[in-house]
Structures are given as C-alpha cells and as structure tokens.
Design an enzyme around this catalytic site. Structure first.
Site, PDB file in Angstrom:
ATOM      1  N   TYR A 101       0.863  -1.194   0.000  1.00  0.00           N
ATOM      2  CA  TYR A 101       0.000   0.000   0.000  1.00  0.00           C
ATOM      3  C   TYR A 101       0.889   1.230   0.000  1.00  0.00           C
ATOM      4  O   TYR A 101       1.858   1.300   0.774  1.00  0.00           O
ATOM      5  CB  TYR A 101      -0.873  -0.008   1.261  1.00  0.00           C
ATOM      6  CG  TYR A 101      -1.579   1.304   1.528  1.00  0.00           C
ATOM      7  CD1 TYR A 101      -2.901   1.482   1.133  1.00  0.00           C
ATOM      8  CD2 TYR A 101      -0.921   2.368   2.154  1.00  0.00           C
ATOM      9  CE1 TYR A 101      -3.551   2.688   1.356  1.00  0.00           C
ATOM     10  CE2 TYR A 101      -1.567   3.580   2.368  1.00  0.00           C
ATOM     11  CZ  TYR A 101      -2.878   3.738   1.966  1.00  0.00           C
ATOM     12  OH  TYR A 101      -3.508   4.935   2.187  1.00  0.00           O
ATOM     13  N   GLU A 190      -4.375   7.147  -3.110  1.00  0.00           N
ATOM     14  CA  GLU A 190      -4.022   5.824  -2.593  1.00  0.00           C
ATOM     15  C   GLU A 190      -3.770   4.849  -3.730  1.00  0.00           C
ATOM     16  O   GLU A 190      -4.524   4.835  -4.707  1.00  0.00           O
ATOM     17  CB  GLU A 190      -5.168   5.247  -1.746  1.00  0.00           C
ATOM     18  CG  GLU A 190      -5.253   5.825  -0.354  1.00  0.00           C
ATOM     19  CD  GLU A 190      -6.323   5.135   0.479  1.00  0.00           C
ATOM     20  OE1 GLU A 190      -6.032   4.766   1.631  1.00  0.00           O
ATOM     21  OE2 GLU A 190      -7.444   4.957  -0.032  1.00  0.00           O
TER      22      GLU A 190
END
Ligand code: GDP
Ligand code: MN
Length: 378
Positions: A101, A190
């Site tokens: 991530y 993101e």
C-alpha cells in the site's frame, strides 16, 4: 471531488507512474471488444466512487473476451455502497506476487502532506491501522522543500528491506505519487495494491484520488473529470444552489448557516444524544430560494425524523430564512417535526413571519437542539 479509478490512472500515467493499460466500457459488448484488442486475460472493474469493490463483487478476472463480456454483464448495473455501476474498466490481468500500500494525504494538523506506505496491501488500510499500526510507515513532507529523495528512499526500504531493486522502483513510485498529488490538487491519493509482478516489476493496479474542490478553479482539465451521474443526487443539487451538503447516517436533519455553526450544531446534536442526518451549510448570505432547496434536500432523505434550523443572522437575514421556510412548506408537505432557532439580524421580523404561518421559533441554541433530538426519538 471524487474521480474514478480510470481517471486517476490517467493522471498517474501523465506523471510516469507504471500503470497497466486499459479502456472503459459501458456495455458487455464493449468490454468484450476491449478484451479482444488487449489480447490477454483481463480484469473487469466497476468504476464507482467507493472502495471495497473487490469484496462487493465489482472486480472480476476473465480469461477470454467472452468471459469479459459475462463479467461486465454482472458488474454493470450492480449497486456498490448505494451507487449504481454504469462503467467498467477493462485492463490486462496482472500476475501478483505481493501487494503493498502507498498513499498520500493532506495532514491538516501538520499543515503538510503525509506519505504512507505499508507492506500489508490489498486489504483496507483502516484494518491495518487498527490491528497492526506498526506496519504503516509515514513521512511528512515539508512544503518548503517538497519531497526529498531520502524520504522516498526511507519509505521504500521500509516496504522492501533487503531488496534494493524493488526499493528503487518503490522510491520512484512514491516520488511520482507526490508529483501526481501536487499536479492534480489532490487531498488524498491511494494505491492499494501496489503490486510486485512475478518478474519483479512494481505496478499500480488500483488508484483512488480525491481532488480538493478549492483547487478546481485553476485546474480546468481536472474539473472536467467530474462525473455528475456518479455523485449522490442531493449533493449535486446542493452544489448547484451554492449549498454545502454532506449526507451522514443519523436522523436529525440540520440546516445551518456557516460551516462553523454547522459543526457546532452537529456537536450539540451528538451531545444531547442524537445523530445528525447531514451537514448542511446554506452559506453566509441567504435567499429564500436557498432555504427552499435546503428543505427539499433534507426532506428527500427518508432517514430524517426531525428537522432543525439553526440560524445566526449576521449577513444572513433571519427574515429571508423565515420566508424560505414558509415558502418551502407551501410546496412540500413536512412529514416530520421542524424546530427553528434563529437569532440576529431581523430576528423580530422572522419570528412574526413564522408565527403568522403557524410555526414557533426559539432563540436558545441548546433548547432548540435538545428539542429536535427529542422529536427525532419519538
Ligand atoms: P478495491 O477492492 O475497490 O480496492 O479494488 P482493487 O482494484 O484494489 O481490486 C481488489 C483486488 O482484486 C485486489 O486487491 C487484487 O487482489 C485483485 N485484483 C485486481 N486486479 C487484479 C489483477 O490484475 N490480477 C489479479 N490477480 N488480481 C487483481
Ligand atoms: Mn484497492
């Protein structure tokens, strides 16, 4: 403003980020055609302003163009978190060896962008934050200097310690993430997951981007990315009238002037045991028309059990608001009780207008909020 994954991917591409190709389809046949052109197995992905599409069944792998058509047929028209899917992204399927991530967010407390990275990708970052917060690494970017190379490297090596090849790619991706953020005027970005392929290549296969509304006036090409059809209809309607409306989960519909007072009102609703159904700021100067729209929006939310007006008349004139309430209730039949608190400019005129129309008005904020919360419970 939210944008779709395919739009965010395009912004990433413009900043040199490694992103797989792909095209958008609105019908199963189109999806099949795209899959044929790509000539590989594909992933078909719902394009909605919501996360967790995978879990909701909005991301499907397809080995052949026929399967892609079938997958698109299932995903198009599907509801994800109350939003209907009208577009799918068709992209070559990637062989995933690892999911990480990376993200960036404006940290208001620090007045700076914070970059985040975690080797635990592919799942909700909120879940990682709750269970294993030590696996989320952060770097704060000093706006005077921008992202410094050692900061990107430090984060990258947290992700891929002992693997300089991957870490170098990750540092490059983090640098491009920050550039994309500044370039697009984003408040949140993101990549989840940032994958490593079987051949050791890093790629961004998901992209979430929120654009700061205050950046749009000077970024016309970004502003054009707005997909009104994909937004909540009430929010679109509110914006057209210059109102700020955000739907929440409670049942006390709040109509307030000024963002600060709106926040204070929501706090007070909670303090007295209620839950606000929305944030609604009718703005500094108000016309009766704005109030009519506000009431239309609040009453269209079936969850609302009680409506609360909290108006502090400064530039806003209380009589304008009162006239708006009277006008609106001529057009719309109120099925729930309404509590009105107003004080300030032209308060006496407002009270008279309301009383002549059969409403009562209060001046004390605490009393009004308490009453609205009580009414929502009954
Ligand atoms: P989200 O659920 O809305 O965050 O959508 P994502 O784009 O993150 O997709 C969800 C999950 O689907 C990912 O975490 C992957 O595990 C899987 N996925 C997405 N694209 C691919 C792909 O190209 N290949 C494989 N094998 N899995 C994929
Ligand atoms: Mn994702």
């Amino acid at each position: 403003m939210n944008i779709h994954e395919y739009q965010a991917r395009e912004i990433f591409r413009q900043h040199g980020m490694p992103v797989p190709p792909g095209e958008v389809a609105t019908t199963p046949e189109e999806a099949e055609k795209i899959a044929k052109t790509l000539g590989t197995g594909v992933v078909v992905k719902a394009q909605v302003h919501a996360g967790g599409r995978g879990k909701a069944g909005g991301v499907k792998l397809a080995a052949t163009p026929a399967e892609a058509r079938e997958a698109a047929g299932k995903i198009l028209g599907m509801q994800i978190k109350g939003l209907t899917v009208t577009k799918v992204l068709v992209s070559p399927v990637e062989e995933i060896e690892h999911e990480a991530y990376v993200g960036a967010i404006v940290d208001r407390a620090n007045g700076a962008v914070v970059l985040m990275a975690s080797p635990e990708g592919g799942i909700d970052i909120e879940e990682v934050a709750a269970k294993t917060p030590e696996l989320i690494f952060k770097e704060t970017v000093d706006p005077r200097y921008g992202l410094l190379p050692h900061q990107a490297s430090r984060l990258a090596y947290k992700l891929y310690a002992g693997d300089p090849g991957r870490a170098r790619q990750a540092a490059d991706i983090i640098t491009k993430l920050y550039a994309s953020m500044l370039g697009a005027g984003a408040s949140l970005l993101e990549i989840n997951p940032l994958i490593t392929t079987k051949s050791g290549e890093l790629k961004a296969i998901d992209a979430k981007m929120n654009i700061d509304d205050n950046e749009l006036f000077r970024r016309t090409t970004i502003a054009e990315l707005r997909d009104v059809e994909a937004e909540a209809p009430e929010e679109v309607k509110a914006r057209a009238q210059g109102l700020t409306y955000i739907k929440l989960d409670g049942n006390v519909g709040c109509c307030v002037n000024g963002a600060g007072l709106a926040m204070a009102t929501m706090d007070l609703v909670k303090y007295y045991g209620g839950e606000p159904a929305n944030f609604l700021d009718i703005g500094g100067s108000s016309s009766p028309e704005k109030v009519v729209t506000a009431i239309e929006i609040i009453t269209s939310d079936a969850a609302v059990q009680s409506i609360l007006f909290n108006i502090f008349g400064g530039i806003t004139r209380c009589d304008d608001v009162a006239n708006g309430i009277v006008e609106a209730t001529k057009e719309i039949e109120l099925k729930v009780p309404i509590t009105i608190r107003l004080t300030g400019t032209n308060e006496d005129e407002a009270v008279k207008i309301l009383e002549d129309a059969g409403f009562s008005a209060m001046t004390d904020m605490d009393e009004a909020v308490q009453k609205a919360v009580e009414l929502a419970k009954n």
